[in-house]
Scaffold this motif. Sequence first.
Motif, mmCIF file in Angstrom:
data_model
loop_
_atom_site.group_PDB
_atom_site.id
_atom_site.type_symbol
_atom_site.label_atom_id
_atom_site.label_comp_id
_atom_site.label_asym_id
_atom_site.label_seq_id
_atom_site.Cartn_x
_atom_site.Cartn_y
_atom_site.Cartn_z
ATOM 1 N N VAL A 116 0.832 -1.205 0.000
ATOM 2 C CA VAL A 116 0.000 0.000 0.000
ATOM 3 C C VAL A 116 0.867 1.255 0.000
ATOM 4 C CG1 VAL A 116 -1.667 1.338 1.346
ATOM 5 C CG2 VAL A 116 -2.000 -1.120 1.042
ATOM 6 N N VAL A 117 1.888 1.288 0.872
ATOM 7 C CA VAL A 117 2.755 2.472 0.955
ATOM 8 C C VAL A 117 3.514 2.679 -0.348
ATOM 9 C CG1 VAL A 117 4.819 3.426 2.078
ATOM 10 C CG2 VAL A 117 2.995 2.428 3.462
ATOM 11 N N SER A 118 4.070 1.596 -0.888
ATOM 12 C CA SER A 118 4.861 1.748 -2.113
ATOM 13 C C SER A 118 4.002 2.093 -3.323
ATOM 14 C CB SER A 118 5.676 0.478 -2.379
ATOM 15 O OG SER A 118 4.828 -0.636 -2.583
ATOM 16 N N PHE A 120 0.918 3.861 -3.182
ATOM 17 C CA PHE A 120 0.175 5.120 -3.080
ATOM 18 C C PHE A 120 0.965 6.283 -2.485
ATOM 19 C CE2 PHE A 120 -3.027 1.684 -2.880
ATOM 20 C CZ PHE A 120 -3.706 1.978 -4.057
ATOM 21 N N ALA A 121 2.072 6.004 -1.816
ATOM 22 C CA ALA A 121 2.811 7.099 -1.183
ATOM 23 C C ALA A 121 4.150 7.384 -1.859
ATOM 24 C CB ALA A 121 3.046 6.781 0.291
ATOM 25 N N LEU A 122 4.641 6.454 -2.668
ATOM 26 C CA LEU A 122 5.977 6.621 -3.261
ATOM 27 C C LEU A 122 5.920 6.385 -4.770
ATOM 28 C CD1 LEU A 122 7.996 4.580 -0.618
ATOM 29 C CD2 LEU A 122 7.823 7.068 -0.750
ATOM 30 N N ARG A 123 6.925 6.971 -5.435
ATOM 31 C CA ARG A 123 7.045 6.762 -6.878
ATOM 32 C C ARG A 123 8.508 6.599 -7.251
ATOM 33 N NH1 ARG A 123 2.854 7.823 -10.074
ATOM 34 N NH2 ARG A 123 4.198 8.282 -11.854
ATOM 35 N N ARG A 127 10.371 4.545 -4.236
ATOM 36 C CA ARG A 127 9.650 3.263 -4.145
ATOM 37 C C ARG A 127 10.624 2.099 -4.262
ATOM 38 N NH1 ARG A 127 5.341 2.467 -8.714
ATOM 39 N NH2 ARG A 127 4.078 3.803 -7.388
#
Length: 199
Positions: A116-118, A120-123, A127
């Motif tokens: 989920v974090v990788s 929706f929160a990182l690119r 990531r």
Amino acid sequence: MENVAHFLFGIFGNVFAMFLFLSPAITFFRIIKNRSTEKFSGIPYVMTLLNCLLSAWYGLPFVSPNNLLVSTINGAGAGTEIVYVLIFITLAPKKEKVKIIGLFSAVLIVFLVVVVVSLFALRDYPRKLLCGLLASIFSVVMYSSPFSIMVPNGVGSALGAMQLTLYSVYRENRGTPKTEEEALEMGEANQNVPTKEAI
């Protein structure tokens, strides 16, 4: 030429990694045959599952381009480890079963959080960095997880060695009992004191 070498070394690495994932199969044939997990620990298989899940995620093209072989072998490893874990849970004693189910649930939650974090929160690079770092950390955890069996015995051995050392140092220095009662308790009563019967 560099891409060909990268691909060939990747294939060889995958073959050897698959042997690594399949090596506990002998243990699990024994577990199934005896219908018991005996004294085996399920922790290494659960930790290997987490490592495989994270490494497979890391190798996906939208996380880390040109690492698809990493995903394929670790995906196969994750499938193998899930089978091991489910067999272990099915045949383990109740106390061990509860422990492994709890650890298995924690592994799935950690993996879900990373996904989920990788997503929706990182690119891009952040990531890739996060997923690669976590895969590396849990790879070390996976290889160290068999030591979980040694830790209680190791601590017990160290404490036992300390007791023996103290005994050897102080065995001659018991102190002088102050009263006859203390002497009797210590087994050091004066043997020359006449008893009532002797008088």
